[in-house]
Scaffold this motif. Structure first.
Motif, PDB file in Angstrom:
ATOM      1  N   ALA A   4      -1.855  73.232  37.551  1.00 33.51           N
ATOM      2  CA  ALA A   4      -0.399  73.167  37.655  1.00 33.51           C
ATOM      3  C   ALA A   4       0.192  72.354  36.510  1.00 33.51           C
ATOM      4  O   ALA A   4       1.244  72.696  35.963  1.00 33.51           O
ATOM      5  CB  ALA A   4      -0.002  72.554  39.000  1.00 33.51           C
ATOM      6  N   GLY A   5      -0.497  71.277  36.125  1.00 33.34           N
ATOM      7  CA  GLY A   5      -0.031  70.475  35.008  1.00 33.34           C
ATOM      8  C   GLY A   5      -0.073  71.233  33.703  1.00 33.34           C
ATOM      9  O   GLY A   5       0.843  71.126  32.876  1.00 33.34           O
ATOM     10  N   VAL A   6      -1.143  72.000  33.501  1.00 31.64           N
ATOM     11  CA  VAL A   6      -1.246  72.816  32.291  1.00 31.64           C
ATOM     12  C   VAL A   6      -0.136  73.858  32.261  1.00 31.64           C
ATOM     13  O   VAL A   6       0.496  74.095  31.227  1.00 31.64           O
ATOM     14  CB  VAL A   6      -2.632  73.493  32.213  1.00 31.64           C
ATOM     15  CG1 VAL A   6      -2.669  74.495  31.069  1.00 31.64           C
ATOM     16  CG2 VAL A   6      -3.721  72.449  32.043  1.00 31.64           C
ATOM     17  N   ALA A   7       0.132  74.487  33.432  1.00 32.55           N
ATOM     18  CA  ALA A   7       1.207  75.476  33.504  1.00 32.55           C
ATOM     19  C   ALA A   7       2.561  74.833  33.218  1.00 32.55           C
ATOM     20  O   ALA A   7       3.403  75.411  32.518  1.00 32.55           O
ATOM     21  CB  ALA A   7       1.206  76.133  34.881  1.00 32.55           C
ATOM     22  N   ALA A   8       2.756  73.631  33.737  1.00 35.70           N
ATOM     23  CA  ALA A   8       4.018  72.932  33.492  1.00 35.70           C
ATOM     24  C   ALA A   8       4.182  72.595  32.019  1.00 35.70           C
ATOM     25  O   ALA A   8       5.276  72.713  31.455  1.00 35.70           O
ATOM     26  CB  ALA A   8       4.079  71.655  34.337  1.00 35.70           C
ATOM     27  N   SER A   9       3.091  72.181  31.392  1.00 33.42           N
ATOM     28  CA  SER A   9       3.166  71.843  29.968  1.00 33.42           C
ATOM     29  C   SER A   9       3.485  73.070  29.127  1.00 33.42           C
ATOM     30  O   SER A   9       4.139  72.969  28.091  1.00 33.42           O
ATOM     31  CB  SER A   9       1.847  71.222  29.501  1.00 33.42           C
ATOM     32  OG  SER A   9       0.806  72.181  29.518  1.00 33.42           O
ATOM     33  N   ALA A  10       3.030  74.225  29.588  1.00 32.52           N
ATOM     34  CA  ALA A  10       3.255  75.452  28.827  1.00 32.52           C
ATOM     35  C   ALA A  10       4.649  76.015  29.024  1.00 32.52           C
ATOM     36  O   ALA A  10       5.163  76.728  28.159  1.00 32.52           O
ATOM     37  CB  ALA A  10       2.214  76.502  29.226  1.00 32.52           C
ATOM     38  N   THR A  11       5.283  75.680  30.151  1.00 34.05           N
ATOM     39  CA  THR A  11       6.569  76.301  30.460  1.00 34.05           C
ATOM     40  C   THR A  11       7.752  75.342  30.409  1.00 34.05           C
ATOM     41  O   THR A  11       8.901  75.776  30.229  1.00 34.05           O
ATOM     42  CB  THR A  11       6.531  76.934  31.864  1.00 34.05           C
ATOM     43  OG1 THR A  11       6.180  75.917  32.835  1.00 34.05           O
ATOM     44  CG2 THR A  11       5.501  78.051  31.922  1.00 34.05           C
ATOM     45  N   ALA A  39      11.187  65.511  30.059  1.00 36.20           N
ATOM     46  CA  ALA A  39      10.941  65.529  31.499  1.00 36.20           C
ATOM     47  C   ALA A  39       9.818  66.507  31.840  1.00 36.20           C
ATOM     48  O   ALA A  39       8.989  66.241  32.721  1.00 36.20           O
ATOM     49  CB  ALA A  39      12.226  65.915  32.241  1.00 36.20           C
ATOM     50  N   GLY A  40       9.801  67.662  31.150  1.00 35.15           N
ATOM     51  CA  GLY A  40       8.743  68.639  31.405  1.00 35.15           C
ATOM     52  C   GLY A  40       7.372  68.090  31.076  1.00 35.15           C
ATOM     53  O   GLY A  40       6.406  68.291  31.821  1.00 35.15           O
TER      54      GLY A  40
END
Length: 313
Positions: free
Chosen positions: A144-151, A280-281
């Motif tokens: 989820a953290g990787v996805a958040a960093s990407a988006t 923030a992201g």
């Protein structure tokens, strides 16, 4: 007269302390690696120059260990050697390419952040090593953290940069597994990886496949000297040695997971050093990944009803 003897620390506790200290050093040195690689463009050095310096310093320093290491390789499996060599030029080029396409904070986040996930997947696919429910939840937080960093992070990062950085994480995960299975000592691993990578980098630079000032006669000595200290000594010698010690004392899964803490340091230092914003992201991604790392390290490694399996057999 009654005397009292202090209890001596057990072998396991001593190994844990040694591994923890080595792992803390790895986190700091990996952060400096991400920062210095991202800042490569400002030094005037090319990727080929950086690779030559990065691997040249440890290769020269550990030259006396090369004959001994070559003798140890006679009984080593080719597949294990191949996995260990992935830590050299292949990982460096992917890391540098991803850093060029993204930011220092994102580079420092995605590469070590995906290593625990890839290690767990590779161990499961290759050795059917079970994963406990708690570790599955922890890995879910990392994903989820990787996805958040990407988006959510924004900036110059695109899908190509994200993919390259994840490929770098996969390569390092494969190296971590190979490292836990090799019989070569830590100094031998560094000497083998550095010498092989240096030779290949020189050949590619001489052929024009890697741009390099070395073969054009325009070497910037101050930049080379600084990079030799930060990457050649810091990353090439110290971080690799500490990582080997950490894996040998703590195991590949915990070491790979705790290594994901380096993005926090990278993101914080990149603000004043490289003028990169802490968005923030990115903060959300850091919280998710760090939470996953801590949960992964504290969770039992195997499912309760599954008999122990040693992936090194």
């Amino acid at each position: 007269m009654t005397t009292f003897a202090l209890p001596r620390p057990s072998v396991s506790s001593h190994r844990t302390i040694v591994g923890a200290v080595a792992l803390a050093a790895v986190v700091c040195l990996w952060s400096s690696f991400a920062l210095s690689t991202r800042a490569l463009e400002t030094t005037g050095m090319s990727v080929g120059d950086a690779a030559i310096v990065r691997f040249g310093v440890p290769a020269i320093a550990l030259a006396p260990w090369v004959p001994r290491t070559l003798r140890r390789l006679r009984g080593e499996r080719a597949s294990v050697i191949a996995l260990v060599l992935l830590a050299g030029l292949p990982h460096f080029l992917l890391f540098a390419w991803g850093a060029h396409l993204t930011s220092a904070a994102l580079t420092g986040l995605l590469v070590p952040g995906t290593v625990p996930l890839f290690v767990a997947v590779l161990l499961f696919l290759g050795f059917r090593a079970p994963i406990s429910r708690r570790r599955l939840i922890a890995l879910g937080a990392i994903v989820a953290g990787v996805a958040a960093s990407a988006t959510l992070t924004g900036g110059p990062a695109g899908p190509d940069g994200i993919a390259v950085l994840m490929a770098a994480g996969l390569v390092w995960a494969a190296y971590t597994i190979g490292l836990s299975r090799t019989r070569v000592d830590p100094l031998g691993v560094i000497a083998l990886v550095s010498l092989t990578s240096l030779v290949v980098a020189l050949v590619l630079a001489a052929a024009g496949a890697l741009p390099s000032q070395l073969f054009s006669g325009t070497v910037d000595l101050p930049a080379w000297g600084t990079y030799a200290l930060v990457q050649g000594v810091g990353t090439g010698l110290l971080s690799t040695a500490c990582y080997v010690v950490a894996v040998k004392n703590l195991g590949s899964s915990i070491t790979a997971a705790a290594g994901a803490l380096s993005p926090v340091l990278t993101a914080v230092v990149a603000v004043p050093l490289l003028d990169e914003p802490l968005t923030a992201g990115l903060a959300v991604a850091l919280v998710l990944i760090v939470s996953g790392v801590v949960a992964f390290a504290l969770a039992p490694g195997r499912a309760a009803r599954t008999p122990p399996a040693d992936p090194r057999r």
